[in-house]
Design a protein around this motif. Structure first.
Motif, PDB file in Angstrom:
ATOM      1  N   GLY A 106       4.478 -13.372  -2.154  1.00  0.00           N
ATOM      2  CA  GLY A 106       5.439 -13.581  -1.080  1.00  0.00           C
ATOM      3  C   GLY A 106       5.423 -12.397  -0.139  1.00  0.00           C
ATOM      4  O   GLY A 106       4.408 -12.091   0.471  1.00  0.00           O
ATOM      5  N   THR A 107       6.554 -11.689  -0.051  1.00  0.00           N
ATOM      6  CA  THR A 107       6.638 -10.490   0.796  1.00  0.00           C
ATOM      7  C   THR A 107       6.624  -9.217  -0.037  1.00  0.00           C
ATOM      8  O   THR A 107       6.915  -8.140   0.481  1.00  0.00           O
ATOM      9  N   ARG A 108       6.276  -9.335  -1.328  1.00  0.00           N
ATOM     10  CA  ARG A 108       6.287  -8.185  -2.233  1.00  0.00           C
ATOM     11  C   ARG A 108       4.865  -7.693  -2.504  1.00  0.00           C
ATOM     12  O   ARG A 108       3.999  -8.434  -2.948  1.00  0.00           O
ATOM     13  N   PHE A 109       4.624  -6.391  -2.248  1.00  0.00           N
ATOM     14  CA  PHE A 109       3.350  -5.742  -2.550  1.00  0.00           C
ATOM     15  C   PHE A 109       3.220  -5.643  -4.058  1.00  0.00           C
ATOM     16  O   PHE A 109       4.137  -5.248  -4.754  1.00  0.00           O
ATOM     17  N   VAL A 110       2.023  -5.984  -4.576  1.00  0.00           N
ATOM     18  CA  VAL A 110       1.769  -5.864  -6.014  1.00  0.00           C
ATOM     19  C   VAL A 110       0.777  -4.724  -6.263  1.00  0.00           C
ATOM     20  O   VAL A 110       1.049  -3.830  -7.054  1.00  0.00           O
ATOM     21  N   ALA A 111      -0.383  -4.756  -5.580  1.00  0.00           N
ATOM     22  CA  ALA A 111      -1.393  -3.718  -5.823  1.00  0.00           C
ATOM     23  C   ALA A 111      -2.430  -3.737  -4.712  1.00  0.00           C
ATOM     24  O   ALA A 111      -2.590  -4.728  -4.004  1.00  0.00           O
ATOM     25  N   PHE A 112      -3.123  -2.621  -4.583  1.00  0.00           N
ATOM     26  CA  PHE A 112      -4.288  -2.526  -3.702  1.00  0.00           C
ATOM     27  C   PHE A 112      -5.401  -1.908  -4.522  1.00  0.00           C
ATOM     28  O   PHE A 112      -5.245  -0.815  -5.068  1.00  0.00           O
ATOM     29  N   THR A 113      -6.523  -2.625  -4.618  1.00  0.00           N
ATOM     30  CA  THR A 113      -7.671  -2.132  -5.370  1.00  0.00           C
ATOM     31  C   THR A 113      -8.766  -1.760  -4.366  1.00  0.00           C
ATOM     32  O   THR A 113      -9.352  -2.658  -3.743  1.00  0.00           O
ATOM     33  N   PRO A 114      -9.016  -0.466  -4.185  1.00  0.00           N
ATOM     34  CA  PRO A 114     -10.033  -0.066  -3.197  1.00  0.00           C
ATOM     35  C   PRO A 114     -11.439  -0.432  -3.658  1.00  0.00           C
ATOM     36  O   PRO A 114     -11.715  -0.523  -4.857  1.00  0.00           O
ATOM     37  N   ASP A 115     -12.322  -0.637  -2.677  1.00  0.00           N
ATOM     38  CA  ASP A 115     -13.730  -0.869  -2.989  1.00  0.00           C
ATOM     39  C   ASP A 115     -14.322   0.416  -3.574  1.00  0.00           C
ATOM     40  O   ASP A 115     -13.930   1.512  -3.172  1.00  0.00           O
ATOM     41  N   PRO A 116     -15.270   0.267  -4.520  1.00  0.00           N
ATOM     42  CA  PRO A 116     -15.883   1.465  -5.111  1.00  0.00           C
ATOM     43  C   PRO A 116     -16.793   2.186  -4.114  1.00  0.00           C
ATOM     44  O   PRO A 116     -17.193   1.715  -3.138  1.00  0.00           O
TER      45      PRO A 116
END
Length: 116
Positions: A106-116
């Motif tokens: 929804g409008t809630r941030f869960v995670a950001f996984t950067p590219d290696p």
């Protein structure tokens, strides 16, 4: 005068109740939303000092260090930019220009996984 006071108090109570219900509804919508993932680029970071004191109070005792951390993401394949409010730790791990996978409900941030 007492009638005016009662009307003002009633308006304040109604406005506060409306805001409370609105926040509960948004929380329930976010909890029920599916977990979505998108390939994105970090486009902007903003820190905002929360200032809930009047100017006289700030002179007597400076404002605390409560901050809001907002980060904007743009999908790699084009589309509308989205902005989420993050906690301090994930905010500090991001850099403008980072590419990776954004997870959100929804409008809630869960995670950001950067590219290696």
């Amino acid at each position: 005068m007492p009638l005016f006071f009662i009307v003002v108090v009633a308006i304040i109570v109604i406005a506060a109740s409306f805001r409370f219900v609105q926040q509960r509804r948004e929380k329930m919508d976010n909890d029920a939303a599916p977990l979505l993932q998108k390939r994105v680029v970090v486009t902007n970071k903003r820190e905002k000092l929360l200032n809930d004191r009047r100017s006289r109070q700030q002179i007597v005792a400076p404002a605390g260090s409560d901050m809001h951390y907002d980060v904007s993401f743009r999908p790699e394949n084009g589309g509308l930019e989205v902005t989420f409010r993050l906690d301090e730790k994930p905010y500090n791990q991001l850099t403008v220009g980072d590419k990776g996978t954004l997870s959100y409900k929804g409008t809630r941030f869960v995670a950001f996984t950067p590219d290696p």
